[in-house]
Write a protein that holds these residues in place. Structure first.
Motif, short mmCIF file in Angstrom:
data_model
loop_
_atom_site.label_atom_id
_atom_site.label_comp_id
_atom_site.label_asym_id
_atom_site.label_seq_id
_atom_site.Cartn_x
_atom_site.Cartn_y
_atom_site.Cartn_z
N GLU A 187 0.82 -1.21 0.00
CA GLU A 187 0.00 0.00 0.00
C GLU A 187 0.86 1.27 0.00
N ILE A 188 1.99 1.24 0.69
CA ILE A 188 2.89 2.40 0.70
C ILE A 188 3.42 2.66 -0.70
N LEU A 189 3.89 1.62 -1.37
CA LEU A 189 4.43 1.78 -2.72
C LEU A 189 3.34 2.27 -3.68
N LYS A 190 2.15 1.71 -3.56
CA LYS A 190 1.04 2.12 -4.42
C LYS A 190 0.67 3.59 -4.16
N PHE A 191 0.62 3.98 -2.90
CA PHE A 191 0.28 5.34 -2.49
C PHE A 191 1.29 6.35 -3.05
N LEU A 192 2.57 6.04 -2.89
CA LEU A 192 3.60 6.96 -3.37
C LEU A 192 3.59 7.07 -4.89
N ARG A 193 3.46 5.94 -5.56
CA ARG A 193 3.44 5.98 -7.03
C ARG A 193 2.26 6.79 -7.55
N TYR A 194 1.11 6.61 -6.92
CA TYR A 194 -0.09 7.30 -7.39
C TYR A 194 0.03 8.81 -7.22
N HIS A 195 0.46 9.24 -6.04
CA HIS A 195 0.45 10.68 -5.73
C HIS A 195 1.69 11.42 -6.21
N LEU A 196 2.73 10.69 -6.60
CA LEU A 196 3.94 11.35 -7.08
C LEU A 196 4.16 11.16 -8.58
N SER A 197 3.19 10.56 -9.24
CA SER A 197 3.30 10.38 -10.68
C SER A 197 3.05 11.72 -11.37
N PRO A 198 3.54 11.88 -12.61
CA PRO A 198 3.36 13.17 -13.30
C PRO A 198 1.91 13.56 -13.48
#
Length: 419
Positions: free
Chosen positions: A402-413
């Motif tokens: 969930e941490i990896l998913k959360f970071l990828r989602y909110h830090l994607s371009p």
């Protein structure tokens, strides 16, 4: 001939392994053991009873452990059930780039606990790495900033993350190097008890962390315009304060943290958040001599403590609260629920709560062994962190995804941190 077959033998610590034992007698009872020696020479080990099937094989994907450190079907149980020979020891990797943890897997005769000589049938060694091939570590001494920057292999740019640990001080790098292995340019940031930083944490100046944010965003391999923060315990109140005061912070992970100043004053420019009082008589020393501090703070919701609260309704980005319901160190579930309530009271929906029954305070990457209690260099009693072995392991596995998913989602371009 008895064999242990492991795939892959070389892997990151957050990767599951497929483990089989072949060449046993039909229905033979054996003991599987995992053992590693950390960089300080401390030994961690687990032993579990398994019985072979009719073909003389044990496949940990399907076979149930019958006793020992755990019971039931747990393919990675040998790893997350590792226990220190010297009690109150915590397994932490220091050299994350140049060496792995070597874990020795062995199969013994089921009588090993009753015999003077262990009857070893076979063994195998696996490498558990905290950094993928090509991850680069750069020591950071830039202005006031002290830490280590981990860059994923490749040209980038990569989403940027600042990684904060808690009250142990110093510089802890194992989670940052693992995040870099998963594609994030990650700054493991020290903030006290390291090099020329303050030896004790009395005041948290968010401008120091703002300097770190700007440094990270200024790196040519870091994707702007925002960064994420992953933080735990004492560090989580700082991560939360960063989300409140720094508009560049788009995604904050708070693992078992506070929504008020605890143990130190938090300041940003002309704004000060004063620490909440500790009620010393609420500290408990249990029958094992472990310090339980989960009830030590005054009620943060009392009128007299309003000056201690972080104005989290002002958070610019999204916040993922992760809590262990068996946290023996702080009342993390109640605090997280109050934070979600505070956000909703102001019409905000930027907070998400993941609450794990049976998990303790030190929720770490998958397959890390539960640390029930350990010493803190700034406390003269060993601290109870809490947690139940199996449920804590499940929480670590799920929360990491969930941490990896959360970071990828909110830090994607394509993402936007505007609320």
């Amino acid at each position: 001939m008895t064999q242990i077959i492991v795939h892959p033998k070389i892997a990151l610590v957050d990767e599951p392994l497929h483990i089989r034992v072949t060449g046993l007698l039909p229905y033979e009872l054996v003991i599987l053991e995992a053992k590693l020696t950390d960089e300080k020479g401390m030994i961690f080990e687990s032993q579990v009873f398994y019985k072979a099937d009719e073909g003389g094989e044990i496949n940990l994907e399907h076979a149930a452990a019958l006793g020992g450190c755990y019971m039931g079907v747990h393919p990675m149980g040998l790893f997350w059930s590792l226990k220190p020979r010297k009690i109150l020891s915590r397994l932490m990797k220091n050299n994350v780039i140049n060496s792995p943890f070597l874990v020795h897997l062995s199969v013994y005769n089921s009588q090993m606990f009753l015999e003077s000589q262990k009857s070893l049938k076979t063994s195998e060694t696996v490498e558990r790495w905290y950094s993928a091939p090509g991850v680069e570590r750069i020591q950071i001494r830039e202005g006031r900033i002290r830490g280590a920057l981990f860059l994923p292999p490749g040209k980038g740019p990569f989403p940027g993350v600042i990684d904060l640990f808690g009250g142990i001080g110093g510089l802890t790098e194992f989670r940052a190097s693992l995040l870099a292995s998963r594609g994030f340019a990650t700054l493991a940031l020290a903030y006290f008890a390291y090099e020329d930083l303050p030896s004790e944490l009395n005041v948290v100046d968010i401008e120091y962390f703002e300097e770190a944010v700007n440094f990270l965003l200024g790196h040519p391999k870091v994707l702007g315009p925002s960064i994420g923060v992953v933080s735990v315990s004492q560090g989580a109140q700082i991560g939360l304060a960063m989300s409140v005061y720094l508009k560049q912070v788009a995604a904050t992970v708070c693992i078992n943290g506070f929504f008020f100043a605890a143990g130190c004053m938090i300041k940003y420019r002309n704004e000060n958040i004063h620490p909440i009082k500790v009620v010393l008589e609420r500290l408990r020393i249990n029958d094992l001599g472990l310090l339980e501090a989960s009830s030590a703070f005054e009620n943060p919701r009392e009128e007299a403590n309003k000056h201690c609260l972080l104005p989290i309704e002002r958070a610019h980005g999204h916040i993922l609260f992760i809590v262990g319901e068996k946290d023996g160190n702080i009342n993390s579930k109640s605090y997280a629920e109050q934070m979600i309530e505070q956000l909703r009271r102001y019409g905000k929906s930027n907070g998400t709560l993941l609450s794990y029954p049976g998990a303790g305070h030190l929720i770490e990457p998958p397959y890390s062994p539960l640390c029930l209690a350990s010493w803190n260099p700034f406390v003269n009693k060993p601290l109870l962190w809490g947690g139940e072995t199996v449920l804590h392991a499940e929480a670590q596995e799920h929360s990491w995804r969930e941490i990896l998913k959360f970071l990828r989602y909110h830090l994607s371009p394509a993402s936007s941190s505007k609320l």
